[in-house]
Structures are given as C-alpha cells and as structure tokens.
Design an enzyme around this catalytic site. Structure first.
Site, mmCIF file in Angstrom:
data_model
loop_
_atom_site.group_PDB
_atom_site.id
_atom_site.type_symbol
_atom_site.label_atom_id
_atom_site.label_comp_id
_atom_site.label_asym_id
_atom_site.label_seq_id
_atom_site.Cartn_x
_atom_site.Cartn_y
_atom_site.Cartn_z
ATOM 1 N N MET A 283 42.015 99.722 -30.026
ATOM 2 C CA MET A 283 43.247 98.556 -29.844
ATOM 3 C C MET A 283 44.351 99.541 -30.714
ATOM 4 S SD MET A 283 43.159 95.943 -28.443
ATOM 5 C CE MET A 283 44.651 95.158 -28.866
ATOM 6 N N ILE B 208 36.066 97.573 -25.984
ATOM 7 C CA ILE B 208 37.223 97.887 -26.994
ATOM 8 C C ILE B 208 37.099 97.475 -28.343
ATOM 9 C CG2 ILE B 208 38.955 96.044 -26.512
ATOM 10 C CD1 ILE B 208 41.142 98.192 -26.564
ATOM 11 N N CYS B 209 37.491 98.312 -29.424
ATOM 12 C CA CYS B 209 37.433 97.855 -30.788
ATOM 13 C C CYS B 209 38.535 98.427 -31.478
ATOM 14 C CB CYS B 209 36.168 98.456 -31.702
ATOM 15 S SG CYS B 209 36.043 100.245 -31.734
ATOM 16 N N ARG B 210 38.584 98.446 -32.749
ATOM 17 C CA ARG B 210 39.940 99.023 -33.622
ATOM 18 C C ARG B 210 40.237 100.495 -33.173
ATOM 19 N NH1 ARG B 210 41.801 101.134 -38.457
ATOM 20 N NH2 ARG B 210 43.694 100.148 -39.255
ATOM 21 N N GLY C 38 37.327 102.939 -31.708
ATOM 22 C CA GLY C 38 36.654 103.662 -31.126
ATOM 23 C C GLY C 38 35.125 103.657 -31.583
#
Length: 123
Positions: free
Chosen positions: A102, A74-76, A78
């Site tokens: 996120m 996961i990141c901010r 995608g």
C-alpha cells in the site's frame, strides 16, 4: 492460473501496484489486503477484501469474493503479502504478491479509501 503462467511458479509471482489496480478494476482478479484491522480501517484500496495474515496462517478461508479467483495480495510494504502469497499458493490458490504494498500504491497516486468512503491513509 493466469498469473502463474505469466510470472512463474506458484507463490513466486509478483505484480506492480499499478497493474494490480488495473486488473482489480477490470475484474480480472481480486485484491486481498492482509494487514491488521486498524491498518485496513485507516485506508485500503477500493474494492479490496480484507483477511489479516494471522488469520490466513491460522487456516481461515478466503472471503467469498476471493474464492476461486486469482488473488493479488497486498500489505503495507510487501513482507506480509509475500508470506500470505506463499501460504495461499501452498493451498492451491492462484495468488500473486503486489510489490511494495500500500505504500507504493499510495505513492503511485492510486485511490485509498478510509472510514465512511472518505480518502484514507496508509497506516
């Protein structure tokens, strides 16, 4: 190999934030946050482990909690998680991308933890 069997070839697997939360909570997989340190500190999913994309790209090993496990990346939003998923899959890691990152995690009302265990924000 659970995710690759369900979702297709290595690196192409994707999962929703809600499903990632369920699988992390159930202990089926580990959530790996690949955002930068300041983003992580502002707020992250409880129980997630942290390893920025730049470190992954430079060849860093996964945190101990994520080794030999299915990893949900996961990141901010995608983009970085898709890159990290591809790199990790290329190394033989059973990795799946969390769609929307996120931002979607928080929008879905899933928990975000900040400094000192207080509620966090997505930076």
């Amino acid at each position: 190999m659970i995710f690759n069997k369900l979702f297709g070839a290595s690196g192409g697997a994707r999962i929703s934030a809600r499903e990632a939360h369920r699988r992390a909570t159930d202990g089926e997989a580990v959530l790996l946050d690949v955002r930068e340190a300041a983003e992580w500190k502002a707020g992250h999913a409880p129980g997630a482990v942290h390893l920025p994309l730049g470190n992954i790209a430079a060849g860093a090993q996964l945190p101990a909690a994520a080794r030999n496990r299915t990893v949900m990346v996961i990141c901010r939003s995608g983009g970085r998680s898709r890159q990290a998923t591809g790199i990790l899959a290329g190394r033989g890691v059973d990795a799946v991308d969390v769609t929307g990152g996120m931002q979607v995690w928080a929008r879905e009302g899933l928990p975000v933890t900040g400094p000192g265990g207080r509620p966090g924000t997505v930076a």
